[in-house]
Design an enzyme around this catalytic site. Structure first.
Site, PDB file in Angstrom:
ATOM      1  CD  GLU A  67     -12.089   5.417   3.878  1.00 54.84           C
ATOM      2  OE1 GLU A  67     -11.511   4.600   4.612  1.00 54.84           O
ATOM      3  OE2 GLU A  67     -11.491   6.311   3.265  1.00 54.84           O
ATOM      4  NE  ARG A  79      -2.717   0.900   3.449  1.00 44.22           N
ATOM      5  CZ  ARG A  79      -3.467   0.643   4.530  1.00 44.22           C
ATOM      6  NH1 ARG A  79      -4.710   0.219   4.392  1.00 44.22           N
ATOM      7  NH2 ARG A  79      -2.985   0.821   5.733  1.00 44.22           N
ATOM      8  CE  LYS A 120      -2.430   4.708   7.014  1.00 51.53           C
ATOM      9  NZ  LYS A 120      -3.692   5.191   7.566  1.00 51.53           N
TER      10      LYS A 120
HETATM   11  C1  LIG Z   1      -8.873   6.589   5.739  1.00 48.95           C
HETATM   12  C2  LIG Z   1      -8.674   5.243   6.314  1.00 48.95           C
HETATM   13  N1  LIG Z   1      -9.515   4.257   5.997  1.00 48.95           N
HETATM   14  C3  LIG Z   1      -9.373   3.013   6.484  1.00 48.95           C
HETATM   15  C4  LIG Z   1      -8.341   2.690   7.351  1.00 48.95           C
HETATM   16  C5  LIG Z   1      -8.200   1.299   7.872  1.00 48.95           C
HETATM   17  O1  LIG Z   1      -7.151   0.663   7.205  1.00 48.95           O
HETATM   18  P1  LIG Z   1      -6.336  -0.509   7.904  1.00 48.95           P
HETATM   19  O2  LIG Z   1      -7.321  -1.572   8.212  1.00 48.95           O
HETATM   20  O3  LIG Z   1      -5.369  -0.953   6.858  1.00 48.95           O
HETATM   21  O4  LIG Z   1      -5.706   0.067   9.094  1.00 48.95           O
HETATM   22  C6  LIG Z   1      -7.444   3.684   7.726  1.00 48.95           C
HETATM   23  C7  LIG Z   1      -6.333   3.379   8.647  1.00 48.95           C
HETATM   24  O5  LIG Z   1      -5.280   3.043   8.210  1.00 48.95           O
HETATM   25  C8  LIG Z   1      -7.591   4.978   7.201  1.00 48.95           C
HETATM   26  O6  LIG Z   1      -6.740   5.950   7.542  1.00 48.95           O
END
Ligand SMILES: Cc1ncc(COP(=O)(O)O)c(C=O)c1O
Length: 339
Positions: free
Chosen positions: A219, A80, A183
């Site tokens: 989200e 990622r 991210k």
């Molecule tokens: C915007 C966003 N969505 C979803 C997630 C959840 O992702 P993960 O399960 O990989 O931590 C995160 C955290 O990392 C995030 O910052």
């Protein structure tokens, strides 16, 4: 040397002994350099400061009953970060370098890995930013990759508790063809107005809708959304949300325990047909949702009416946490020992 008070850790920053840094220059990455400083020297014209060339990751190290330290699906975070780097034209960190640096950082800070059974974990924060000086808008030719760790407490102290969320229509965290799938820091800056507004009204976070039509769930703040309908785990498909590694794992676990799964657009009205709903991400694993308020329609969607998370939510939560802590068989091969 003092050890942290494992019982009173929050999800915040605690100084640890070492962090590791790598520098990209003239088309190649330097060898990792160990540092004891919490500070970095940044050029005032660095693109990371001016043009948002910055991406990060978040994953955790867990201490098992057997005293082994393990990481959860670190390759997914490595991939990622590569995708985020490519998304904003930064030099990607090769998977092997990512692995070496996170493993070494955890190893060097072993004394900060919280003990088995404390519910606390060691949070790992890899960070990549444009460090070369530019004044015009263009990608930097130099990058810095830093990994630091910090022990964090259990997200829910004293058991998993439902949280309430507010639907947000007046702020978008990401544009439909923008950077929402990466991210990158800019997405979080863009979400702050909505997050603070939700907190000020007494909600734990805001739920973002699709930026184009405002019809579909995107989200929940920094976590993915899921809803449960009968025996089905349903989670939004969107071009502007982060692909949560927790969500990917819950989808696999749901199938494993005989549930159906759907990744598709989720219209806001569908919230009324879910028996359970939750937000998922590395920090909390699952935050069960008690209520969602839609201020435009003046509707409250209620889940957990008795104050407790639903049965599917808890089954999935316990299974995933069990794998991460080493109490359940790691049948998917998600855990890697930090040797
Ligand atoms: C915007 C966003 N969505 C979803 C997630 C959840 O992702 P993960 O399960 O990989 O931590 C995160 C955290 O990392 C995030 O910052």
């Amino acid at each position: 040397m003092e050890t942290p008070d494992w019982k009173n850790l929050s999800f915040g920053y605690v100084k640890t002994d070492y962090n590791i840094r790598c520098y990209y220059k003239d088309g190649k990455w330097s060898k990792p350099e160990v540092s004891t400083s919490e500070y970095i020297d940044v050029h005032m014209a660095a693109t990371g400061l001016h043009y948002g060339q910055e991406a990060f990751e978040g994953l955790k190290a867990y201490m098992g009953k057997d005293g082994k330290i393990k990481l959860f699906r670190w390759e997914e975070n490595a991939k990622r970060l590569i995708s985020s780097a490519e998304g904003i034209k930064m030099a990607p960190v090769p998977v092997e370098l990512f692995r070496d640096v996170i493993f070494q950082t955890v190893n060097m800070n072993k004394r900060f890995v919280p003990p088995y059974g404390s519910g606390a974990t060691l949070y790992i924060r890899p960070l990549l930013y444009g460090s070369g000086a530019e004044v015009g808008v263009k990608p930097s030719s130099e990058y810095t990759f830093i990994v630091f760790v910090t022990p964090v407490g259990p997200y829910f102290k004293g058991g998993v508790k439902p949280v309430n969320m507010l639907i947000c229509r007046d702020v978008d965290r990401a544009a439909p063809l923008g950077t929402g799938i990466f991210k990158v820091g800019g997405n979080y800056a863009a979400s702050l107005r909505a997050q603070i507004a939700a907190k000020d009204r007494g909600y734990s976070t805001s739920i973002f809708l699709d930026a184009r039509e405002k019809k579909y769930i995107d989200e929940c703040g920094p976590a993915n959304f899921f809803g449960i309908k009968e025996n089905t785990y349903i989670t939004p498909k969107s071009e502007s949300i982060l692909k949560s590694i927790t969500n990917m794992s819950l989808l696999s676990l749901a199938e494993k325990i005989g549930m159906k799964t759907e990744r598709r657009r989720v219209p806001v009205e569908e919230l009324s047909s879910f028996s359970e709903a939750g937000a998922c991400g590395t920090a909390a694993v699952i935050s069960p949702i008690g209520k969602i308020f839609d201020p435009e329609k003046n509707i409250t969607y209620e889940y957990c009416k008795d104050g407790n998370p639903g049965q599917f939510t808890m089954k999935l939560y316990n299974k995933l946490v069990g794998i991460q802590n080493g109490d359940e068989t790691d049948e998917f091969g998600w855990m890697t020992e930090v040797a």
